[in-house]
Enzyme design. Sequence first.
Site, PDB file in Angstrom:
ATOM      1  N   LYS A  81       3.855  -0.871 -14.339  1.00  0.00           N
ATOM      2  CA  LYS A  81       5.177  -1.491 -14.314  1.00  0.00           C
ATOM      3  C   LYS A  81       5.311  -2.430 -15.514  1.00  0.00           C
ATOM      4  CE  LYS A  81       6.391  -3.981 -10.554  1.00  0.00           C
ATOM      5  NZ  LYS A  81       7.267  -3.480  -9.503  1.00  0.00           N
ATOM      6  N   ASP A  93       1.287  -1.257 -10.194  1.00  0.00           N
ATOM      7  CA  ASP A  93       2.659  -1.694  -9.881  1.00  0.00           C
ATOM      8  C   ASP A  93       2.674  -3.215  -9.811  1.00  0.00           C
ATOM      9  OD1 ASP A  93       5.326  -1.395  -9.139  1.00  0.00           O
ATOM     10  OD2 ASP A  93       4.864  -1.113  -7.012  1.00  0.00           O
ATOM     11  N   ASP A 119      -5.870  -5.294  -4.505  1.00  0.00           N
ATOM     12  CA  ASP A 119      -4.778  -6.267  -4.619  1.00  0.00           C
ATOM     13  C   ASP A 119      -5.340  -7.653  -4.312  1.00  0.00           C
ATOM     14  OD1 ASP A 119      -1.455  -5.935  -4.548  1.00  0.00           O
ATOM     15  OD2 ASP A 119      -2.194  -7.838  -3.744  1.00  0.00           O
ATOM     16  N   TRP A 128       2.093   2.992  -2.522  1.00  0.00           N
ATOM     17  CA  TRP A 128       1.636   3.945  -3.544  1.00  0.00           C
ATOM     18  C   TRP A 128       0.328   4.599  -3.078  1.00  0.00           C
ATOM     19  CZ3 TRP A 128       2.421   2.572  -9.426  1.00  0.00           C
ATOM     20  CH2 TRP A 128       3.790   2.405  -9.666  1.00  0.00           C
ATOM     21  N   GLY A 168       0.770  -1.239   0.000  1.00  0.00           N
ATOM     22  CA  GLY A 168       0.000   0.000   0.000  1.00  0.00           C
ATOM     23  C   GLY A 168       0.799   1.285   0.000  1.00  0.00           C
ATOM     24  N   ASP A 200      -8.772  -9.651  -7.876  1.00  0.00           N
ATOM     25  CA  ASP A 200      -7.792 -10.079  -8.879  1.00  0.00           C
ATOM     26  C   ASP A 200      -8.011  -9.251 -10.147  1.00  0.00           C
ATOM     27  OD1 ASP A 200      -6.364 -11.389 -10.862  1.00  0.00           O
ATOM     28  OD2 ASP A 200      -7.117 -13.394 -10.367  1.00  0.00           O
TER      29      ASP A 200
HETATM   30  C1  LIG Z   1       5.344  -4.794  -6.123  1.00  0.00           C
HETATM   31  S1  LIG Z   1       3.867  -5.169  -5.287  1.00  0.00           S
HETATM   32  C2  LIG Z   1       3.034  -3.626  -5.307  1.00  0.00           C
HETATM   33  C3  LIG Z   1       3.625  -2.639  -4.335  1.00  0.00           C
HETATM   34  C4  LIG Z   1       2.737  -1.447  -4.120  1.00  0.00           C
HETATM   35  N1  LIG Z   1       2.704  -0.570  -5.290  1.00  0.00           N
HETATM   36  C5  LIG Z   1       3.198  -0.623  -2.977  1.00  0.00           C
HETATM   37  O1  LIG Z   1       3.706   0.470  -3.204  1.00  0.00           O
HETATM   38  O2  LIG Z   1       3.035  -1.054  -1.830  1.00  0.00           O
HETATM   39  C6  LIG Z   1       3.011  -6.092  -6.500  1.00  0.00           C
HETATM   40  C7  LIG Z   1       1.631  -6.513  -6.062  1.00  0.00           C
HETATM   41  O3  LIG Z   1       0.955  -7.058  -7.209  1.00  0.00           O
HETATM   42  C8  LIG Z   1      -0.062  -7.884  -6.672  1.00  0.00           C
HETATM   43  N2  LIG Z   1      -0.672  -8.703  -7.722  1.00  0.00           N
HETATM   44  C9  LIG Z   1      -0.073  -9.638  -8.508  1.00  0.00           C
HETATM   45  N3  LIG Z   1      -0.978 -10.200  -9.337  1.00  0.00           N
HETATM   46  C10 LIG Z   1      -2.177  -9.586  -9.071  1.00  0.00           C
HETATM   47  C11 LIG Z   1      -3.487  -9.743  -9.597  1.00  0.00           C
HETATM   48  N4  LIG Z   1      -3.749 -10.643 -10.550  1.00  0.00           N
HETATM   49  N5  LIG Z   1      -4.481  -8.972  -9.111  1.00  0.00           N
HETATM   50  C12 LIG Z   1      -4.221  -8.083  -8.118  1.00  0.00           C
HETATM   51  N6  LIG Z   1      -2.998  -7.898  -7.580  1.00  0.00           N
HETATM   52  C13 LIG Z   1      -1.987  -8.638  -8.047  1.00  0.00           C
HETATM   53  C14 LIG Z   1       0.694  -8.694  -5.639  1.00  0.00           C
HETATM   54  O4  LIG Z   1      -0.210  -9.283  -4.729  1.00  0.00           O
HETATM   55  C15 LIG Z   1       1.590  -7.618  -5.019  1.00  0.00           C
HETATM   56  O5  LIG Z   1       1.015  -7.114  -3.834  1.00  0.00           O
END
Ligand SMILES: C[S@@+](CC[C@H](N)C(=O)[O-])C[C@H]1O[C@@H](n2cnc3c(N)ncnc32)[C@H](O)[C@@H]1O
EC number: 2.1.1.205
Length: 303
Positions: A157, A117, A76, A58, A56, A92
Site C-alpha cells: 500500500k 497493506d 502484525d 488478506w 487478517g 513490528d
Molecule cells: C489496513 S490494516 C491491514 C488490513 C489487512 N490487510 C486485512 O486485510 O485485514 C493495517 C495494519 O497495519 C498494521 N501495522 C502498522 N504498523 C505496523 C508495523 N510497524 N508492523 C506491523 N504491522 C503494522 C496495523 O496494526 C494494522 O493492522
Amino acid sequence: MGKSSKDKRDSYYRLAKESGYRARSAYKLLQLHDVFGLLSIPSAAPRVVDLCAAPGSWSQVLSRTLPNTSRIISLDLQPMTPIQGVVTLQADITHPSTLPLVLNHLGGEKAHLVISDGAPDVTGLHDLDEYVQASLLLAALNLAVCVLQPGGNFVAKIFRGRDVDVLFAQLRTLFTRVTCAKPRSSRGSSIEAFVVCEGYAPPKGFEPSLERPLALGMLDDGLGEGATVELEDDGEVVEQTEKGEVVRYIVPFVACGDLSAYDSDATYHLPEGRESIDPVQPPTAPPYKRAVELRKALGGGGK
Ligand SMILES: C[S@@+](CC[C@H](N)C(=O)[O-])C[C@H]1O[C@@H](n2cnc3c(N)ncnc32)[C@H](O)[C@@H]1O
C-alpha cells in the site's frame, strides 16, 4: 472501534460480512489478483508473507485461494485470531528482529510473494501520514528484498503523493515491472493505492541487508572504491564518483527518511473519478531515468 454508518452502507463491507471476511480490504487483494494474477503462483507449495496483516482478511484470501500445501506467514503489531493454514505472528515490521523470525518460519526457503497493506494510524495531516506510510513501505520493502526469491512479486500500500515518482524509480531498480493500481474497492476519496512490483530482479552483486538502508547500500555498491555518497537533510544525495565527479539527485525513499521534509501546508488530491483499477505507468521523469542508468551501471539491465 465501531463502524460508521458510511461503512455499513458500503457494498464491500456488506459483501465481506456475507463472505466471512474480517475486513472489506479482502476485495482489494482479490481485485489486484484479478488484474495481475498475483495468487496464481506457479509452485506446488507457494510461500507467501503477509505483512501488516491484522485483522487478517488478506490472509483469509490467501488461505482460501492458495493450495493447502502453501506456507503462509502473516504478521502484525496486533494479535490476530488464528486462520486455518496460516502462521500468525505478532511483530513490528520496522524492528530488526522481525526478519530472522520470518526467515525462520520460511524454513530456509525464499518467498514467492510478499504483500503489505500496512497503514499507520492516520492523523489527517497529509504530509505526516504520507511520511509514516512511506516509512512502513520502506520497512516492508527491506524485508521483502531479504525474503523474496528472484522472480517473486511484492505488493504494498502507498499513499499517492509528492514522492510517487521517486518511489517508482526505486522500485524499478529492483523489479522488472512496477505498476501503481487503485482497486475499485479502495475508496475514491482515499489517497491510498498499491504498488504491484513483479519479477524481483536484484541488481548483480546486491546483497540485501537490514544493516544498511536499501537505497544507500545499492549506491555504495555501484560507485566503486573511493566513491562517496552523502545524504543531505532535504533528501538530496550528493554522489562523488571515484573520478571526483559530483552528481546530485534525490534518492527514492531518502526523502521519506527525514522529517525535515515535513511541510504541514501541502495538500494532495487524487484525480477525480479514480474509482476503478487504473494502472499508472512508471514516469519517465529524471529520477526514473537516473534509476534505470543506475540499474544498468550495477549490471541489472533495465529498459
Ligand atoms: C489496513 S490494516 C491491514 C488490513 C489487512 N490487510 C486485512 O486485510 O485485514 C493495517 C495494519 O497495519 C498494521 N501495522 C502498522 N504498523 C505496523 C508495523 N510497524 N508492523 C506491523 N504491522 C503494522 C496495523 O496494526 C494494522 O493492522
